[in-house]
Write an enzyme that holds these catalytic residues in place. Structure first.
Site, PDB file in Angstrom:
ATOM      1  N   GLU A  38       0.871  -1.159   0.000  1.00  0.00           N
ATOM      2  CA  GLU A  38       0.000   0.000   0.000  1.00  0.00           C
ATOM      3  C   GLU A  38       0.917   1.220   0.000  1.00  0.00           C
ATOM      4  O   GLU A  38       1.801   1.312   0.854  1.00  0.00           O
ATOM      5  CB  GLU A  38      -0.876  -0.009   1.268  1.00  0.00           C
ATOM      6  CG  GLU A  38      -1.886   1.106   1.236  1.00  0.00           C
ATOM      7  CD  GLU A  38      -2.724   1.209   2.505  1.00  0.00           C
ATOM      8  OE1 GLU A  38      -2.682   0.283   3.342  1.00  0.00           O
ATOM      9  OE2 GLU A  38      -3.404   2.235   2.647  1.00  0.00           O
ATOM     10  N   ARG A 263       5.074 -12.348  10.016  1.00  0.00           N
ATOM     11  CA  ARG A 263       5.788 -11.101   9.717  1.00  0.00           C
ATOM     12  C   ARG A 263       7.191 -11.183  10.270  1.00  0.00           C
ATOM     13  O   ARG A 263       7.433 -11.809  11.286  1.00  0.00           O
ATOM     14  CB  ARG A 263       5.157  -9.903  10.436  1.00  0.00           C
ATOM     15  CG  ARG A 263       3.749  -9.643  10.204  1.00  0.00           C
ATOM     16  CD  ARG A 263       3.305  -8.514  11.119  1.00  0.00           C
ATOM     17  NE  ARG A 263       3.755  -7.228  10.601  1.00  0.00           N
ATOM     18  CZ  ARG A 263       3.097  -6.554   9.670  1.00  0.00           C
ATOM     19  NH1 ARG A 263       2.004  -7.013   9.158  1.00  0.00           N
ATOM     20  NH2 ARG A 263       3.538  -5.385   9.253  1.00  0.00           N
ATOM     21  N   LYS A 273       4.813   0.890   9.514  1.00  0.00           N
ATOM     22  CA  LYS A 273       4.857   2.154   8.765  1.00  0.00           C
ATOM     23  C   LYS A 273       4.296   3.303   9.593  1.00  0.00           C
ATOM     24  O   LYS A 273       4.799   4.416   9.528  1.00  0.00           O
ATOM     25  CB  LYS A 273       4.065   2.008   7.458  1.00  0.00           C
ATOM     26  CG  LYS A 273       4.887   1.415   6.335  1.00  0.00           C
ATOM     27  CD  LYS A 273       4.114   1.413   5.032  1.00  0.00           C
ATOM     28  CE  LYS A 273       3.209   0.228   4.939  1.00  0.00           C
ATOM     29  NZ  LYS A 273       2.584   0.044   3.626  1.00  0.00           N
TER      30      LYS A 273
HETATM   31  P1  ATP Z   1       2.839  -1.987   7.994  1.00  0.00           P
HETATM   32  O1  ATP Z   1       2.229  -2.695   9.148  1.00  0.00           O
HETATM   33  O2  ATP Z   1       4.270  -1.679   8.170  1.00  0.00           O
HETATM   34  O3  ATP Z   1       2.041  -0.805   7.542  1.00  0.00           O
HETATM   35  P2  ATP Z   1       1.578  -3.439   5.934  1.00  0.00           P
HETATM   36  O4  ATP Z   1       1.384  -4.897   6.004  1.00  0.00           O
HETATM   37  O5  ATP Z   1       0.390  -2.599   6.173  1.00  0.00           O
HETATM   38  O6  ATP Z   1       2.800  -3.038   6.823  1.00  0.00           O
HETATM   39  P3  ATP Z   1       1.666  -3.327   3.107  1.00  0.00           P
HETATM   40  O7  ATP Z   1       2.122  -2.220   2.238  1.00  0.00           O
HETATM   41  O8  ATP Z   1       0.223  -3.629   3.138  1.00  0.00           O
HETATM   42  O9  ATP Z   1       2.172  -3.007   4.563  1.00  0.00           O
HETATM   43  O10 ATP Z   1       2.510  -4.643   2.830  1.00  0.00           O
HETATM   44  C1  ATP Z   1       2.881  -5.112   1.575  1.00  0.00           C
HETATM   45  C2  ATP Z   1       3.263  -6.552   1.709  1.00  0.00           C
HETATM   46  O11 ATP Z   1       4.363  -6.679   2.596  1.00  0.00           O
HETATM   47  C3  ATP Z   1       2.147  -7.384   2.273  1.00  0.00           C
HETATM   48  O12 ATP Z   1       2.067  -8.587   1.550  1.00  0.00           O
HETATM   49  C4  ATP Z   1       2.547  -7.615   3.700  1.00  0.00           C
HETATM   50  O13 ATP Z   1       2.021  -8.795   4.192  1.00  0.00           O
HETATM   51  C5  ATP Z   1       4.067  -7.628   3.593  1.00  0.00           C
HETATM   52  N1  ATP Z   1       4.685  -7.221   4.854  1.00  0.00           N
HETATM   53  C6  ATP Z   1       4.462  -6.085   5.531  1.00  0.00           C
HETATM   54  N2  ATP Z   1       5.166  -6.063   6.679  1.00  0.00           N
HETATM   55  C7  ATP Z   1       5.862  -7.216   6.724  1.00  0.00           C
HETATM   56  C8  ATP Z   1       6.766  -7.793   7.657  1.00  0.00           C
HETATM   57  N3  ATP Z   1       7.096  -7.166   8.791  1.00  0.00           N
HETATM   58  N4  ATP Z   1       7.298  -8.998   7.372  1.00  0.00           N
HETATM   59  C9  ATP Z   1       6.972  -9.629   6.233  1.00  0.00           C
HETATM   60  N5  ATP Z   1       6.123  -9.157   5.327  1.00  0.00           N
HETATM   61  C10 ATP Z   1       5.568  -7.950   5.551  1.00  0.00           C
HETATM   62 MG    MG Z   2      -1.415  -2.907   5.007  1.00  0.00          MG
END
Ligand code: ATP
Ligand code: MG
Length: 565
Positions: A38, A263, A273
């Site tokens: 995102e 994660r 983020k």
């Molecule tokens: P955040 O919690 O940091 O905002 P998010 O999951 O909302 O992370 P996205 O942009 O939606 O961020 O994530 C893009 C991809 O990266 C998704 O498939 C998500 O599952 C993966 N991802 C995000 N954070 C991690 C992590 N800490 N370890 C492994 N994969 C991750």
């Molecule tokens: Mg997300």
């Protein structure tokens, strides 16, 4: 092709699933993954792991991996983030070829799918407020209550939904909900919201839409449209999988498999983020690319290499349980890579002047130094030796303890790649501070060994006082002093655990003249000090700035060795 080291050789449960699917021909032998960020912030080390996983699986199975922006929320998303993500994934070394997609490009298609569900009686327009929806939803122990709008006719729903799209209603006035089961034990199945009204400008579609799809509704459709086979996401979506499956089954369209893994968390830092944004907005760091940030942009500026990050991502592996990886392991891979690839240079960060009293006043002598003992092809360079030198203040002690083998009054040491010198006089100022050392050199020890076979215990680095260049060196350390800053600590805010010594700036450093023409991102080992990377600010400040990437101390190897004994 360089040695990419991304191959996920060890088997893991995701590969087991793919292997099974290949055997049964479930997707006609295809493997097609995607990385779906995102664009609401910069990518961090957790994303790096997900990127490496998705692209490497595709590579290993001869498949494809898409880069797709999951841009369904206009209020938090920006083009700045889109660009940074594109740059980061490329920098990490992965190639999506012509498959760069935006969920927002599918909005029309999502809308048509929603209409299909309405016609089937599987979705309805609901007039409950957000608070009411929450109330009606029930809890884990209490079933939900049907919305009074649940029995609207398909025609009425179609009419209202179209009017929602046309902007007739204000934000939050209505929603479109899936009509599933308000008593489901899975809260995600209790008539989840598919669309909300939001009069906001979207970074890609502008003001075209005022209804926006929610993640659960959109994500499976995105995967389906792109022909993804294995939709890999993090564990928090496990309970959402029944909904992912429900939407695709009800629409009766191509159906990828969602697979969840844990994660990646890293100690001494945070991987959220939202929290990272808080650090940026609060001025706790200089920006998303501050070299202390666990963002890809930050790690890049710090001097971490794509190769090291990919190797680390592969090494931590995929798991079904959340765990916290060691930042020492990441640094281990950074050191391993830089040890092989970074040329050695000499730099003095805390200068103490040395005068070689028996050396000619104006003589400049070129001595030869090896660029990288780990890489013969890196060759040699010249370093100028002169009467006045700088050595590191910590390499001299007036009254040394027994085990100190560096310079002290009456002691002889080797200057790296140069000569043996002996300290004869220590010059102090009125306050008793040492300002200068007077030494003599032995001309017969050129290159660092004595023809009479005499040995010295210490070798120290140095630069010529006259020929060296002044530089700024930024010594970075861990951003947090607590191993788990985001963990719940009696309600204490994670920012309370920021390490006050995470950045120490040294403005009075001297580096050898061969570093004159370096470029941002060039990486070096300063002998005996650590790995350093030329900062991007060097190109605008008229001053060379080096970021410390890592010290030479390998804590990971130490841990491994001590746990063996
Ligand atoms: P955040 O919690 O940091 O905002 P998010 O999951 O909302 O992370 P996205 O942009 O939606 O961020 O994530 C893009 C991809 O990266 C998704 O498939 C998500 O599952 C993966 N991802 C995000 N954070 C991690 C992590 N800490 N370890 C492994 N994969 C991750
Ligand atoms: Mg997300």
């Amino acid at each position: 092709m360089d040695n990419r080291n991304t191959e996920i050789k060890r088997s893991n449960f995701i590969k087991d699933i793919i292997d099974d699917d290949l055997k049964t021909g479930k997707y006609g032998g295809r493997v097609h993954t995607r990385f779906p960020p995102e664009p609401n912030g910069f990518l961090h080390v957790g994303h790096a792991m997900s990127i490496t996983l998705n692209f490497s699986l595709a590579e290993e199975y001869g498949g494809k991996c898409n880069l797709r922006f999951d841009d369904t929320n206009p209020t938090k998303e920006e083009d700045l983030y889109v660009q940074s993500i594109i740059d980061n994934v490329k920098w990490l070394g992965f190639d999506w070829e012509d498959r760069l997609f935006f969920a927002s490009d599918y909005f029309e298609q999502f809308y048509e799918y929603a209409v299909q569900l309405i016609k089937k009686g599987k979705a309805y327009v609901c007039d409950l407020t957000a608070d009411e929806i929450r109330e009606y939803r029930g809890t884990l122990t209490k079933p939900g209550i049907n919305s009074p709008y649940r029995e609207r006719s398909a025609d009425e729903n179609l009419d209202l939904f179209e009017r929602m799209k046309n902007g007739e209603f204000s934000d939050g006035a209505r929603t479109l909900r899936a009509r599933i089961d308000m008593s489901s034990s899975n809260l995600n199945m209790r008539d989840p919201i598919m669309y909300r009204i939001l009069h906001a400008t979207h970074h890609n579609t502008g003001d075209k839409w005022c209804i926006y799809p929610l993640y659960d509704w959109a994500h499976g459709l995105e995967d389906s449209i792109e022909g993804i086979t294995h939709s890999i996401c993090t564990l928090e979506f496990e309970d959402h999988r029944p909904l992912y499956d429900w939407f695709l089954d009800e629409l009766d369209i191509y159906h990828p498999q969602q697979i969840e893994f844990a994660r990646l968390n890293l100690n001494y830092t945070i991987t959220s983020k939202r929290k990272l944004l808080e650090l940026v907005n609060g001025g706790h760091v200089s920006g998303w690319d501050d070299p202390r940030m666990p963002t890809l942009s930050g790690m890049r500026r710090r001097g971490y290499t794509p190769n090291a990050i990919r190797k680390f991502s592969t090494a931590v592996g995929v798991a079904k349980r959340n765990k916290i990886a060691e930042i020492d392991l990441l640094e281990y891979y950074v050191r391993e890579d830089l040890n092989k690839n970074a040329e050695r240079r000499m730099a003095v960060l805390d200068p103490l002047k040395v005068i070689i009293t028996n050396y000619p006043d104006d003589k400049v002598e070129d001595l030869e130094a090896i660029n990288n003992p780990e890489d013969e092809t890196a060759g040699k360079r010249k370093i100028p030796f002169t009467k006045e030198l700088f050595i590191e203040r910590s390499d001299f002690i007036d009254d040394p303890p027994k085990k100190f083998f560096r310079l002290a009054p009456g002691r002889e040491v080797r200057l790296r790649y140069a000569y043996f010198i002996t300290c004869n006089d220590v010059i102090k100022n009125d306050k008793g501070e040492i300002i200068e050392l007077h030494c003599t050199y032995d001309p017969l020890t050129r290159g660092g060994s004595a023809p009479d076979g005499r040995k010295v215990r210490g070798t120290i680095h140095w630069v010529s006082a006259k020929e060296s260049i002044k530089a700024e060196v930024r010594l970075y350390d861990r951003l947090f002093s607590h191993p788990n800053p985001a963990g719940d600590k009696d309600g204490r805010d994670f920012k309370e655990f920021l390490n006050p010594e995470s950045l120490i700036i040294k403005r009075n450093c001297y580096i050898e003249p061969s570093l004159k023409d370096v470029n941002p991102e060039d990486k070096f080992q300063f002998e005996r000090i650590g790995y350093f990377c030329v900062d991007i600010d060097s190109s605008t400040s008229g001053n060379l700035i080096f970021n410390r990437t890592a010290t030479l101390r390998d804590t990971w190897a130490k841990i491994k060795n001590s746990s063996k004994s």
